[in-house]
Design an enzyme around this catalytic site. Structure first.
Site, PDB file in Angstrom:
ATOM      1  N   GLY A   8     -30.585 -12.013   7.781  1.00  0.00           N
ATOM      2  CA  GLY A   8     -30.853 -13.449   7.698  1.00  0.00           C
ATOM      3  C   GLY A   8     -32.279 -13.764   8.121  1.00  0.00           C
ATOM      4  N   SER A  10     -34.959 -14.677   6.434  1.00  0.00           N
ATOM      5  CA  SER A  10     -35.852 -15.462   5.574  1.00  0.00           C
ATOM      6  C   SER A  10     -36.160 -16.850   6.112  1.00  0.00           C
ATOM      7  CB  SER A  10     -35.238 -15.596   4.171  1.00  0.00           C
ATOM      8  OG  SER A  10     -34.006 -16.301   4.221  1.00  0.00           O
ATOM      9  N   VAL A  61     -24.363  -9.582   4.249  1.00  0.00           N
ATOM     10  CA  VAL A  61     -23.874  -8.813   5.402  1.00  0.00           C
ATOM     11  C   VAL A  61     -22.347  -8.770   5.459  1.00  0.00           C
ATOM     12  CG1 VAL A  61     -25.937  -9.257   6.790  1.00  0.00           C
ATOM     13  CG2 VAL A  61     -23.958 -10.798   7.004  1.00  0.00           C
ATOM     14  N   ASN A  89     -28.717 -11.343  12.912  1.00  0.00           N
ATOM     15  CA  ASN A  89     -29.008 -12.769  12.987  1.00  0.00           C
ATOM     16  C   ASN A  89     -28.260 -13.590  11.935  1.00  0.00           C
ATOM     17  OD1 ASN A  89     -30.822 -15.228  13.598  1.00  0.00           O
ATOM     18  ND2 ASN A  89     -31.272 -14.798  11.446  1.00  0.00           N
ATOM     19  N   TYR A 154     -16.554 -20.840  14.073  1.00  0.00           N
ATOM     20  CA  TYR A 154     -17.859 -20.326  14.525  1.00  0.00           C
ATOM     21  C   TYR A 154     -17.768 -19.854  15.977  1.00  0.00           C
ATOM     22  CZ  TYR A 154     -23.007 -20.319  14.934  1.00  0.00           C
ATOM     23  OH  TYR A 154     -24.332 -19.977  15.118  1.00  0.00           O
ATOM     24  N   ALA A 156     -15.107 -18.767  17.483  1.00  0.00           N
ATOM     25  CA  ALA A 156     -14.315 -17.536  17.477  1.00  0.00           C
ATOM     26  C   ALA A 156     -15.163 -16.344  17.048  1.00  0.00           C
ATOM     27  CB  ALA A 156     -13.123 -17.690  16.534  1.00  0.00           C
ATOM     28  N   LYS A 158     -18.515 -15.979  17.115  1.00  0.00           N
ATOM     29  CA  LYS A 158     -19.575 -15.652  18.074  1.00  0.00           C
ATOM     30  C   LYS A 158     -18.992 -15.118  19.380  1.00  0.00           C
ATOM     31  CE  LYS A 158     -23.070 -16.747  15.457  1.00  0.00           C
ATOM     32  NZ  LYS A 158     -23.915 -15.681  14.884  1.00  0.00           N
ATOM     33  N   ILE A 187     -31.479 -25.418  18.783  1.00  0.00           N
ATOM     34  CA  ILE A 187     -32.797 -24.944  18.350  1.00  0.00           C
ATOM     35  C   ILE A 187     -33.164 -25.677  17.068  1.00  0.00           C
ATOM     36  CG2 ILE A 187     -34.197 -22.940  17.728  1.00  0.00           C
ATOM     37  CD1 ILE A 187     -33.078 -22.809  20.599  1.00  0.00           C
TER      38      ILE A 187
END
Length: 243
Positions: A8, A10, A61, A89, A154, A156, A158, A187
């Site tokens: 990831g 790009s 991925v 990532n 998400y 779960a 991570k 971020i």
């Protein structure tokens, strides 16, 4: 040729990591992307402008067979190359309340973050062990630590990567391979562009969103020789949100 693979790579945090690695010029940078070739090419152009070297490597991925096929082809074409750093990532969000979550929204998020970690890292792990050196850095999230409403899938995914990070770190430590996780909070990237920043910064003690470049600095440190005694850690970079 020593290489660093950023999945990831790009856009967003992935792009910032690629550019930060380019500044050190220690690694040939493998910029993984799935579909946005133009964004990946723009990142590569910026890497080269900073004096680094790199190339694009396209695969999803989440697709084990594709990951294995593409990486095997690359390894066969670059027999002298050694991938020393892996930054997992790539990730996606499919937010929504759990009671309305579809099986597809659950599966896609798990497949990308959790299975993506397995597919890429598992491909290289024996090579790293033989080489007796490696840096594996998994991008996780504050959601994986404290859970976030509307992100059960998400959180779960991570959270599972965090647990996998701690387990794998113990398996490979004797071979000078470190495995760490970086858990960003808010971020400023395309992924957070739709959020109400003025409202959300009230939750952040430092009173602002973070920058992708700040995350990249942390990743660069964990990827360096200086971080050899840090492994199995989850390092928060979230402006002080610890609720």
């Amino acid at each position: 040729m020593k290489c660093a693979l950023i999945t990831g790579g790009s856009r967003g945090i992935g792009k910032a990591i690629c550019l930060r690695f380019a500044q050190d010029n220690k690694y040939h940078i493998l910029i993984n992307y799935q579909s946005n070739q133009q964004a990946a090419q723009d990142t590569l152009n910026e890497v080269i402008a900073l004096g680094g070297t790199g190339e694009l490597i396209a695969f999803d991925v989440a697709d084990f067979d594709m990951v294995t096929r593409v990486l095997t082809t690359w390894v066969d074409a670059n027999p002298k190359a050694i991938v020393e750093v892996i930054v997992n990532n790539a990730g996606i969000t499919k937010d929504g309340l759990f009671m309305w979550m579809t099986p597809a929204d659950w599966k896609q998020v798990i497949d990308t973050s959790l299975n993506g970690f397995f597919n890429v890292t598992n491909f290289f792990i024996q090579k790293l062990l033989r080489n007796r050196y490696g840096r594996i850095i998994n991008m996780v999230s504050i959601s994986g630590l404290k859970g976030t409403a509307g992100q059960t899938n998400y959180s779960a995914a991570k959270g599972a990567v965090i647990a996998a990070t701690k387990a794998l770190a113990q398996e490979v430590a004797k071979r000078n391979i470190t495995v760490n996780a970086v858990a960003p909070g808010f971020i400023r990237t395309e992924m957070t562009a739709a959020l109400d920043e003025s409202e959300l910064i009230k939750m952040v003690p430092v009173n602002r969103f973070g920058e992708a470049e700040e995350v990249a600095e942390l990743v660069a440190f964990l990827a360096s020789d200086k971080a050899g005694y840090i492994t199995g850690e989850v390092i928060n970079i979230n402006g002080g949100i610890y609720s």
